[in-house]
Design an enzyme around this catalytic site. Structure first.
Site, PDB file in Angstrom:
ATOM      1  N   GLY A  28       0.820  -1.221   0.000  1.00  0.00           N
ATOM      2  CA  GLY A  28       0.000   0.000   0.000  1.00  0.00           C
ATOM      3  C   GLY A  28       0.847   1.261   0.000  1.00  0.00           C
ATOM      4  O   GLY A  28       0.593   2.203  -0.765  1.00  0.00           O
ATOM      5  N   HIS A 189      -3.254 -16.381 -10.396  1.00  0.00           N
ATOM      6  CA  HIS A 189      -2.016 -15.860  -9.814  1.00  0.00           C
ATOM      7  C   HIS A 189      -1.495 -16.880  -8.805  1.00  0.00           C
ATOM      8  O   HIS A 189      -1.588 -16.702  -7.602  1.00  0.00           O
ATOM      9  CB  HIS A 189      -2.335 -14.527  -9.124  1.00  0.00           C
ATOM     10  CG  HIS A 189      -1.123 -13.807  -8.617  1.00  0.00           C
ATOM     11  ND1 HIS A 189       0.005 -13.626  -9.356  1.00  0.00           N
ATOM     12  CD2 HIS A 189      -0.896 -13.180  -7.436  1.00  0.00           C
ATOM     13  CE1 HIS A 189       0.878 -12.933  -8.641  1.00  0.00           C
ATOM     14  NE2 HIS A 189       0.361 -12.657  -7.471  1.00  0.00           N
TER      15      HIS A 189
HETATM   16  N1  APR Z   1      -8.458  -2.840   7.274  1.00  0.00           N
HETATM   17  C1  APR Z   1      -7.443  -2.059   6.833  1.00  0.00           C
HETATM   18  N2  APR Z   1      -6.154  -2.447   6.823  1.00  0.00           N
HETATM   19  C2  APR Z   1      -5.887  -3.673   7.268  1.00  0.00           C
HETATM   20  C3  APR Z   1      -6.891  -4.559   7.735  1.00  0.00           C
HETATM   21  C4  APR Z   1      -8.227  -4.086   7.720  1.00  0.00           C
HETATM   22  N3  APR Z   1      -9.249  -4.832   8.151  1.00  0.00           N
HETATM   23  N4  APR Z   1      -6.294  -5.715   8.108  1.00  0.00           N
HETATM   24  C5  APR Z   1      -4.976  -5.577   7.885  1.00  0.00           C
HETATM   25  N5  APR Z   1      -4.727  -4.351   7.386  1.00  0.00           N
HETATM   26  C6  APR Z   1      -3.445  -3.749   7.032  1.00  0.00           C
HETATM   27  C7  APR Z   1      -2.334  -4.084   8.019  1.00  0.00           C
HETATM   28  O1  APR Z   1      -2.428  -3.312   9.196  1.00  0.00           O
HETATM   29  C8  APR Z   1      -1.099  -3.770   7.198  1.00  0.00           C
HETATM   30  O2  APR Z   1      -0.656  -2.433   7.374  1.00  0.00           O
HETATM   31  O3  APR Z   1      -2.974  -4.251   5.800  1.00  0.00           O
HETATM   32  C9  APR Z   1      -1.571  -3.963   5.739  1.00  0.00           C
HETATM   33  C10 APR Z   1      -0.860  -5.100   5.038  1.00  0.00           C
HETATM   34  O4  APR Z   1       0.463  -4.744   4.909  1.00  0.00           O
HETATM   35  P1  APR Z   1       1.699  -5.780   4.999  1.00  0.00           P
HETATM   36  O5  APR Z   1       1.486  -6.688   6.160  1.00  0.00           O
HETATM   37  O6  APR Z   1       2.938  -4.986   4.899  1.00  0.00           O
HETATM   38  O7  APR Z   1       1.483  -6.690   3.703  1.00  0.00           O
HETATM   39  P2  APR Z   1       1.896  -6.297   2.197  1.00  0.00           P
HETATM   40  O8  APR Z   1       3.247  -6.814   1.919  1.00  0.00           O
HETATM   41  O9  APR Z   1       1.583  -4.875   1.952  1.00  0.00           O
HETATM   42  O10 APR Z   1       0.866  -7.226   1.397  1.00  0.00           O
HETATM   43  C11 APR Z   1      -0.521  -6.941   1.413  1.00  0.00           C
HETATM   44  O11 APR Z   1      -0.834  -7.655  -0.838  1.00  0.00           O
HETATM   45  O12 APR Z   1       0.587  -8.639  -2.382  1.00  0.00           O
HETATM   46  C12 APR Z   1      -0.418  -8.863  -1.447  1.00  0.00           C
HETATM   47  O13 APR Z   1       0.061 -11.097  -0.611  1.00  0.00           O
HETATM   48  C13 APR Z   1       0.065  -9.739  -0.293  1.00  0.00           C
HETATM   49  O14 APR Z   1      -2.119 -10.152   0.630  1.00  0.00           O
HETATM   50  C14 APR Z   1      -0.943  -9.394   0.775  1.00  0.00           C
HETATM   51  C15 APR Z   1      -1.248  -7.904   0.491  1.00  0.00           C
END
Ligand code: APR
Length: 326
Positions: A28, A189
């Site tokens: 994000g 994917h």
């Molecule tokens: N609402 C909003 N944000 C959320 C929620 C929710 N209900 N649940 C989790 N999050 C947030 C987390 O707090 C975290 O900041 O989603 C974010 C996920 O970030 P990371 O753990 O860094 O994961 P990331 O590497 O960004 O991957 C996110 O994308 O490519 C795909 O497989 C990957 O499913 C994963 C997603």
């Protein structure tokens, strides 16, 4: 001296596009930063964790004098700040750890994506949804079910990333500029994705004329395992630079109505003999979202590979339906 009194946030005077990114984690934040770099839109970053989206949004804004982008950032834990977004990018969820497949994330991420999409749709009923959370084919299906949006406005990001990986490996093998390498990947994917060797070219020259079949097979294998290769190296999460860049390429095509032909996870309604599932296929991406699916004539072998990929997508979707989150 009197300076002009209009505010940059006055949307009637400055009809800048608005992009909301849900999930301010690795993917994000990368998406938000690249969106700003390209000055595609004002960016709202939302996360469930208090302070994280606010901190990252402020940090990105403070980079703007150096980077020279004029974009407004807003970090929030409240979906009302996403109201009237043109495009909403869903990255919320948990990421893979070593030893996990994308499918292992399913039950946790279905719940998160369903909850996120419900909130997003309440505040931006006309937006285009671009889903990134894995397992992608199941999450984009969840987003379509929960939103009730037409297929033009629910799109999954996978093919641009998988194709970028394939293009990188081809450029490396031939020691040529990445700019001249064109390739794409169809299907789901996951491990059953279908890298389309027949359509891979370097400056229009078929790659199959330039690399031996065994080398091409290695590239196909490495592409299908591209996500796992990064997870193995990082150990604490999954890829985010290439996924972020892939999302922003799609976002740019939509926000600028470029009508680019890019591989996307699109909801198929009979194309490729598939009905009611998301699959990676070449699409036209423009201002209306997924404007059309391009149907290629596949060889028997390619069609069989696509069928295998569809089987794994069907299996994931059955799991989603069993969870009853709609
Ligand atoms: N609402 C909003 N944000 C959320 C929620 C929710 N209900 N649940 C989790 N999050 C947030 C987390 O707090 C975290 O900041 O989603 C974010 C996920 O970030 P990371 O753990 O860094 O994961 P990331 O590497 O960004 O991957 C996110 O994308 O490519 C795909 O497989 C990957 O499913 C994963 C997603």
């Amino acid at each position: 001296m009197r300076f002009c009194r209009t505010r940059r946030s006055d949307s009637t005077l400055f009809p800048r596009k608005k992009v909301s990114v849900i999930g301010a984690g690795h993917v994000g934040a990368t998406v938000a930063f690249l969106t700003a770099q390209k000055e595609l839109a004002d960016v709202v970053l939302v996360d469930v964790v208090p302070g994280v989206p606010q901190g990252k949004a402020l940090d990105m804004y403070e980079a703007s004098p150096i980077q020279g982008y004029d974009v407004a950032f807003h970090g929030s834990n409240d979906y009302k700040d996403t109201a009237n977004s043109d495009l909403v990018i869903v990255t919320a969820g948990v990421a893979r750890k070593p030893g996990m497949s994308r499918d292992d994330l399913l039950s946790t991420n279905v719940k998160i994506v369903a909850e996120v999409v419900r909130e997003v749709v309440r505040h931006s009923p006309d937006c285009i949804l671009l889903v990134v959370t894995n397992p992608l084919d199941a999450m984009v299906y969840t987003a379509k079910q929960v939103s009730g949006f037409p297929r033009e406005r629910v799109i999954g990001m996978a093919g641009v990333l998988d194709s970028a990986r394939m293009r990188s490996f081809i450029a490396e093998a031939l020691d040529v500029s990445i700019e001249d390498v064109s390739a794409f990947v169809l299907g789901g994917h996951g491990d059953t994705m279908v890298p389309m060797v027949r359509y891979a070219t370097v400056a229009g020259i078929p790659v199959s004329d330039m690399l031996p079949p065994e080398r091409l097979q290695e590239i196909v294998q490495r592409t299908a395992q591209g996500g796992a290769e990064i997870v193995q190296l990082l150990k604490t999460g999954s890829a985010f630079y290439a996924p972020g860049a892939a999302v922003v390429e799609m976002a740019e095509a939509i926000l600028k109505d470029k009508k680019r032909i890019l591989p996307c996870a699109a909801y198929l309604e009979g194309e490729y003999g598939v009905d009611g599932y998301f699959m990676g296929v070449p699409c036209k991406l423009g201002g209306a979202g997924m404007e059309c699916v391009i149907e290629l004539d596949l060889t028997t072998e390619e069609q069989a590979a696509l069928e295998r990929s569809l089987d794994s997508v069907r299996r994931l979707v059955r799991q989603v339906d069993a969870l009853e989150h709609f």
